[in-house]
Scaffold this motif. Sequence first.
Motif, mmCIF file in Angstrom:
data_model
loop_
_atom_site.group_PDB
_atom_site.id
_atom_site.type_symbol
_atom_site.label_atom_id
_atom_site.label_comp_id
_atom_site.label_asym_id
_atom_site.label_seq_id
_atom_site.Cartn_x
_atom_site.Cartn_y
_atom_site.Cartn_z
ATOM 1 N N VAL A 75 -8.716 -7.508 0.976
ATOM 2 C CA VAL A 75 -8.849 -7.811 -0.448
ATOM 3 C C VAL A 75 -9.335 -6.578 -1.199
ATOM 4 O O VAL A 75 -8.919 -6.318 -2.343
ATOM 5 N N ILE A 76 -10.176 -5.758 -0.562
ATOM 6 C CA ILE A 76 -10.633 -4.510 -1.180
ATOM 7 C C ILE A 76 -9.511 -3.472 -1.148
ATOM 8 O O ILE A 76 -9.243 -2.797 -2.144
ATOM 9 N N GLY A 77 -8.841 -3.373 -0.001
ATOM 10 C CA GLY A 77 -7.729 -2.431 0.098
ATOM 11 C C GLY A 77 -6.597 -2.762 -0.853
ATOM 12 O O GLY A 77 -5.974 -1.869 -1.433
ATOM 13 N N GLY A 78 -6.341 -4.052 -1.050
ATOM 14 C CA GLY A 78 -5.302 -4.455 -1.999
ATOM 15 C C GLY A 78 -5.676 -4.107 -3.428
ATOM 16 O O GLY A 78 -4.842 -3.635 -4.210
ATOM 17 N N TYR A 79 -6.937 -4.316 -3.784
ATOM 18 C CA TYR A 79 -7.402 -3.983 -5.133
ATOM 19 C C TYR A 79 -7.294 -2.482 -5.391
ATOM 20 O O TYR A 79 -6.798 -2.051 -6.449
ATOM 21 N N LEU A 80 -7.742 -1.668 -4.435
ATOM 22 C CA LEU A 80 -7.683 -0.217 -4.614
ATOM 23 C C LEU A 80 -6.239 0.274 -4.713
ATOM 24 O O LEU A 80 -5.943 1.202 -5.470
ATOM 25 N N ALA A 81 -5.338 -0.358 -3.953
ATOM 26 C CA ALA A 81 -3.923 0.027 -4.033
ATOM 27 C C ALA A 81 -3.336 -0.334 -5.386
ATOM 28 O O ALA A 81 -2.604 0.461 -5.996
ATOM 29 N N ASP A 82 -3.626 -1.534 -5.900
ATOM 30 C CA ASP A 82 -3.104 -1.963 -7.191
ATOM 31 C C ASP A 82 -3.626 -1.096 -8.324
ATOM 32 O O ASP A 82 -2.920 -0.811 -9.284
ATOM 33 N N ARG A 83 -4.876 -0.676 -8.234
ATOM 34 C CA ARG A 83 -5.518 0.019 -9.346
ATOM 35 C C ARG A 83 -5.411 1.535 -9.262
ATOM 36 O O ARG A 83 -5.279 2.197 -10.301
ATOM 37 N N PHE A 84 -5.488 2.105 -8.053
ATOM 38 C CA PHE A 84 -5.653 3.554 -7.972
ATOM 39 C C PHE A 84 -4.716 4.270 -7.005
ATOM 40 O O PHE A 84 -4.185 5.329 -7.344
ATOM 41 N N LEU A 85 -4.501 3.722 -5.816
ATOM 42 C CA LEU A 85 -3.869 4.497 -4.756
ATOM 43 C C LEU A 85 -2.373 4.294 -4.618
ATOM 44 O O LEU A 85 -1.654 5.219 -4.212
ATOM 45 N N GLY A 86 -1.886 3.096 -4.908
ATOM 46 C CA GLY A 86 -0.513 2.751 -4.580
ATOM 47 C C GLY A 86 -0.431 2.272 -3.142
ATOM 48 O O GLY A 86 -1.262 2.630 -2.296
ATOM 49 N N GLN A 87 0.585 1.488 -2.846
ATOM 50 C CA GLN A 87 0.686 0.867 -1.529
ATOM 51 C C GLN A 87 1.033 1.873 -0.443
ATOM 52 O O GLN A 87 0.518 1.807 0.681
ATOM 53 N N ARG A 88 1.874 2.841 -0.773
ATOM 54 C CA ARG A 88 2.338 3.762 0.261
ATOM 55 C C ARG A 88 1.194 4.661 0.766
ATOM 56 O O ARG A 88 1.037 4.854 1.969
ATOM 57 N N LEU A 89 0.409 5.221 -0.159
ATOM 58 C CA LEU A 89 -0.724 6.050 0.238
ATOM 59 C C LEU A 89 -1.757 5.226 1.005
ATOM 60 O O LEU A 89 -2.351 5.701 1.979
ATOM 61 N N SER A 90 -1.955 3.966 0.590
ATOM 62 C CA SER A 90 -2.931 3.107 1.262
ATOM 63 C C SER A 90 -2.525 2.828 2.704
ATOM 64 O O SER A 90 -3.363 2.820 3.612
ATOM 65 N N VAL A 91 -1.229 2.605 2.933
ATOM 66 C CA VAL A 91 -0.744 2.372 4.296
ATOM 67 C C VAL A 91 -0.997 3.598 5.171
ATOM 68 O O VAL A 91 -1.456 3.492 6.314
ATOM 69 N N THR A 92 -0.718 4.777 4.632
ATOM 70 C CA THR A 92 -0.926 6.010 5.392
ATOM 71 C C THR A 92 -2.405 6.220 5.720
ATOM 72 O O THR A 92 -2.766 6.523 6.862
ATOM 73 N N LEU A 93 -3.266 6.057 4.712
ATOM 74 C CA LEU A 93 -4.705 6.216 4.920
ATOM 75 C C LEU A 93 -5.227 5.215 5.950
ATOM 76 O O LEU A 93 -6.007 5.570 6.846
ATOM 77 N N GLY A 94 -4.795 3.963 5.838
ATOM 78 C CA GLY A 94 -5.241 2.942 6.776
ATOM 79 C C GLY A 94 -4.826 3.248 8.200
ATOM 80 O O GLY A 94 -5.608 3.080 9.143
ATOM 81 N N GLY A 95 -3.598 3.725 8.370
ATOM 82 C CA GLY A 95 -3.121 4.055 9.708
ATOM 83 C C GLY A 95 -3.924 5.173 10.350
ATOM 84 O O GLY A 95 -4.251 5.120 11.544
#
Length: 465
Positions: A75-95
């Motif tokens: 829920v935090i990762g989804g919020y940060l992706a929607d507001r600041f990071l974008g989904q693609r960068l978030s997936v890379t960072l998480g991996g």
Amino acid sequence: MAQSTAAAAPARGHPKGLYLLFTTEMWERMSYYGMRALLVLYMVGATDKGGFGWTQSKALQIYGLYTGLVYATPVIGGYLADRFLGQRLSVTLGGILMMMGQFVLAMPGNAEPLFYAGLGLLVVGNGFFKPNISTMVGGLYEPGDPRRDGAFTIFYIGINVGAFLASAVCGTLGEKFGWMYGFGSAGVGMGLGVLVFLAFAKRLLGNVGTAPKRVERKADVAEAPVQALTRQEVDRVIVILVLALFVVFFWAAFEQAGGLMNLYTDAKVDRNVFGFEVPTTWMQAVNPLFIMLLGPIFAEMWTGLGRKSKDPSIPAKMAMGLLLLSFGFVFMLGASKQSEAAGKAALMWVVAAYFFHTAGELCLSPVGLSMVTKLAPTRFASLLMGVWFIANAVANYLAGLIGGFAEKLGEFDLFLAITVATAVAGVVLLAISPFLKRMMHGADETKPMASEHPAPTSEPKTQVA
């Protein structure tokens, strides 16, 4: 807004980007399930073999807390992706974070600080990865596309190919050669997933998932200013939340596979097959193997029914999932009776339980992921995907607590309680499914397709029916 470079897909096929997301998720799940198969065995394992030697109750409580946090952080990762990071960068960072976590767990010795640090990296990394890769699958399809449920089932097969590899590779290395080799191989798998994603994302996904929703709205001059949620959007969000409550029942029972059922299989199931003793961790591969066998059948079934406008409603599918899960635990009752009488239960009891658990999973889990992308307002897509995973977080924590009661109640009484609870939840959900379907306001209805279906420029807008 810039046009996507994602390849168009024929009406009966899928965008190529789906198979990239499939592969990336496959490697991530290989990492996660490889570690999960080893976790409780590692915690209760003998200290002279590198384990911690903890009690079953303590190990299951930590297991439940860890898996609960894994599903809470999205829920935090989804919020940060929607507001600041974008989904693609978030997936890379998480991996990358999850890869680091596995390597920390693989460090020699059984130092508790390193153990908890590794778990922490896995929890945070999963928060960035999990909601965003699932939302990107929905971004490949326009609203009303009848291929969407089938696409999520195909994506779900990727999850379970990874889970199968986890048991075959990480489980075998961990049990036979040492815990550090099991955890280390899980880290290598996650690293491969990140490399594959970075190598092909631009070519196969186009603009899907590149910009945060906040930035996309500013770039799209044709889009009206952000307004409060409409009544229909509120109803759809309520449906997501109501179904999430029922999902807690499902996963709290289903996740006994990695905890109580894992320990039960290790101690009380005859695993000898033609003179060969099947390693306990290999049993974690039974569910993903059934997913790979049944997944294509379910994917084609949902897609075919969707084209004919005969697809069951999402709540009805999920109710069927709960009822199938409940029926699967009936076989665990048989196993428990046999182990009480004969000392060991036949392996086929557990295999039969996993078969029906898998069928239930295919009715509920990929359908639930697809449902969130259909019902969630676009500007909150990743956030609500994270909220959806909160149900998994609560369920996984409860799974650990529930499994711990086996030492007090006995396996039979606990399996019986799980059987009854999931059956009642399934019947109640089936009864209220027509009401929930009306509250979706047509968001789950499919539309006739043209012979060619171009990939969208970004994630589809949620339309008011």
